[in-house]
Write a protein that holds these residues in place. Structure first.
Motif, PDB file in Angstrom:
ATOM      1  N   THR A 163      40.152  40.154  35.786  1.00 30.92           N
ATOM      2  CA  THR A 163      38.813  40.467  36.002  1.00 30.92           C
ATOM      3  C   THR A 163      38.798  41.900  36.679  1.00 30.92           C
ATOM      4  OG1 THR A 163      38.243  38.226  36.356  1.00 30.92           O
ATOM      5  CG2 THR A 163      36.534  39.846  37.081  1.00 30.92           C
ATOM      6  N   ASP A 166      34.978  45.467  39.176  1.00 28.90           N
ATOM      7  CA  ASP A 166      33.451  45.436  39.341  1.00 28.90           C
ATOM      8  C   ASP A 166      32.704  44.406  38.858  1.00 28.90           C
ATOM      9  OD1 ASP A 166      33.806  48.157  39.913  1.00 28.90           O
ATOM     10  OD2 ASP A 166      33.240  48.974  38.165  1.00 28.90           O
ATOM     11  N   ASN A 168      33.994  41.085  39.729  1.00 31.48           N
ATOM     12  CA  ASN A 168      34.443  39.749  40.453  1.00 31.48           C
ATOM     13  C   ASN A 168      33.451  38.872  40.984  1.00 31.48           C
ATOM     14  OD1 ASN A 168      37.372  40.235  40.306  1.00 31.48           O
ATOM     15  ND2 ASN A 168      37.585  41.559  42.308  1.00 31.48           N
ATOM     16  N   GLY A 169      33.931  37.731  41.217  1.00 30.19           N
ATOM     17  CA  GLY A 169      32.822  36.953  41.767  1.00 30.19           C
ATOM     18  C   GLY A 169      31.833  36.178  40.948  1.00 30.19           C
ATOM     19  N   ARG A 170      31.906  36.476  39.604  1.00 32.27           N
ATOM     20  CA  ARG A 170      30.955  35.888  38.652  1.00 32.27           C
ATOM     21  C   ARG A 170      31.451  34.629  37.943  1.00 32.27           C
ATOM     22  NH1 ARG A 170      28.149  41.541  35.993  1.00 32.27           N
ATOM     23  NH2 ARG A 170      28.083  42.590  37.762  1.00 32.27           N
ATOM     24  N   GLY A 171      32.573  34.359  38.233  1.00 34.95           N
ATOM     25  CA  GLY A 171      33.148  33.014  37.429  1.00 34.95           C
ATOM     26  C   GLY A 171      33.658  33.279  36.061  1.00 34.95           C
ATOM     27  N   TYR A 172      33.771  34.553  35.935  1.00 32.45           N
ATOM     28  CA  TYR A 172      34.462  34.804  34.528  1.00 32.45           C
ATOM     29  C   TYR A 172      35.768  34.402  34.204  1.00 32.45           C
ATOM     30  CZ  TYR A 172      30.533  38.307  33.900  1.00 32.45           C
ATOM     31  OH  TYR A 172      29.172  38.721  33.809  1.00 32.45           O
ATOM     32  N   ARG A 174      37.273  31.761  35.529  1.00 39.35           N
ATOM     33  CA  ARG A 174      37.071  30.439  35.633  1.00 39.35           C
ATOM     34  C   ARG A 174      36.565  29.970  34.362  1.00 39.35           C
ATOM     35  NH1 ARG A 174      36.175  26.409  39.645  1.00 39.35           N
ATOM     36  NH2 ARG A 174      36.294  28.252  41.382  1.00 39.35           N
ATOM     37  N   ARG A 201      44.411  33.729  46.255  1.00 42.34           N
ATOM     38  CA  ARG A 201      43.236  33.555  45.659  1.00 42.34           C
ATOM     39  C   ARG A 201      43.513  32.827  44.142  1.00 42.34           C
ATOM     40  NH1 ARG A 201      39.196  38.355  44.691  1.00 42.34           N
ATOM     41  NH2 ARG A 201      37.425  37.176  43.566  1.00 42.34           N
ATOM     42  N   LEU A 205      42.564  29.177  42.769  1.00 39.15           N
ATOM     43  CA  LEU A 205      41.470  28.869  41.733  1.00 39.15           C
ATOM     44  C   LEU A 205      42.202  27.889  40.520  1.00 39.15           C
ATOM     45  CD1 LEU A 205      39.113  29.528  39.927  1.00 39.15           C
ATOM     46  CD2 LEU A 205      40.193  31.656  39.152  1.00 39.15           C
TER      47      LEU A 205
END
Length: 225
Positions: A163, A166, A168-172, A174, A201, A205
């Motif tokens: 990822t 810029d 990160n943290g959007r669940g892409y 996953r 991390r 996940l």
């Protein structure tokens, strides 16, 4: 059979899914350098002196996973911390998100740029040809990707989970892991992956998604002096 293949994944893949591109000499095989810096041997007891001399260039380093035969005099072998080998035996719930597209050679420049930024160690100019690769584009940029690397008829390694910082943290990641893992399960292939125990991390996940620890697997570099 599945256990033996997962215990020696480079060799198993080079003798099955990727045999058409494998460079092989007796009980040793490797990927061409443009695809991956990986080499496998049939067993730890294999006589590898002649094979290594024919397959590895002077000054070149290759990597071994699961099985490491005794190298000849003058070769340098270094053991890294074992990796966690994880498997996904059951489907994963897929979260909503942006469209996922299959990446082609038209996207290669974007793939190489992203892997160079966040996954630089083992991705090579032709790694994309080892399997299918998928990605999510946002604002005209490759925001996240995933791919297939090692594999046999019964198993498929999930790799290059990247990822862009810029996004990160959007669940892409996953979403991509779930979609690709489920697709391989539907095809009758057991998804597996390798991750460093220090990459807390990522490992967390994978565990949350349903990947379980199969074993710790040895990982080495081998360099021809």
């Amino acid at each position: 059979m599945i256990d033996s293949e997962l215990d020696n994944p480079f060799w198993a893949s080079l003798c099955s899914r990727h045999r058409a591109i494998a460079l092989r000499h007796g009980d040793v095989a490797r990927y061409p350098a443009a695809f991956a810096p990986f080499l496998g041997a049939a067993s730890a007891e294999a006589n590898v002196s002649e094979a290594l001399a024919s397959l590895v260039e002077p000054g070149e380093s290759v990597y071994l996973l699961g099985v490491a035969p005794k190298p000849p005099v003058g070769w340098l072998i270094e053991a890294f911390a074992p990796l966690a080998q994880m498997i996904c035996p059951a489907p994963i719930a897929v979260i909503d998100g942006p469209p996922v597209i299959e990446l082609t050679q038209a996207h290669r420049a974007d793939v190489l740029a992203l892997t160079a930024l966040v996954y630089p160690h083992y991705f090579r100019p032709r790694t994309m040809e080892l399997g299918r690769y998928f990605g999510i584009y946002q604002d005209g940029r490759l925001a996240a990707m995933i791919g297939e690397r090692l594999g046999t008829d019964a198993q498929q390694e999930v790799s290059a989970v990247c990822t862009h910082p810029d996004f990160n943290g959007r669940g892409y990641a996953r979403r991509l892991i779930a979609l690709l893992s489920n697709d391989n399960l539907e095809r009758g292939r057991l998804p597996f992956l390798h991750v460093s125990h220090q990459n807390h991390r990522a490992k967390q996940l994978y565990e949350q998604l349903g990947y379980g620890h199969r074993r710790d697997i040895g990982f080495w570099s081998l360099r021809r002096a």
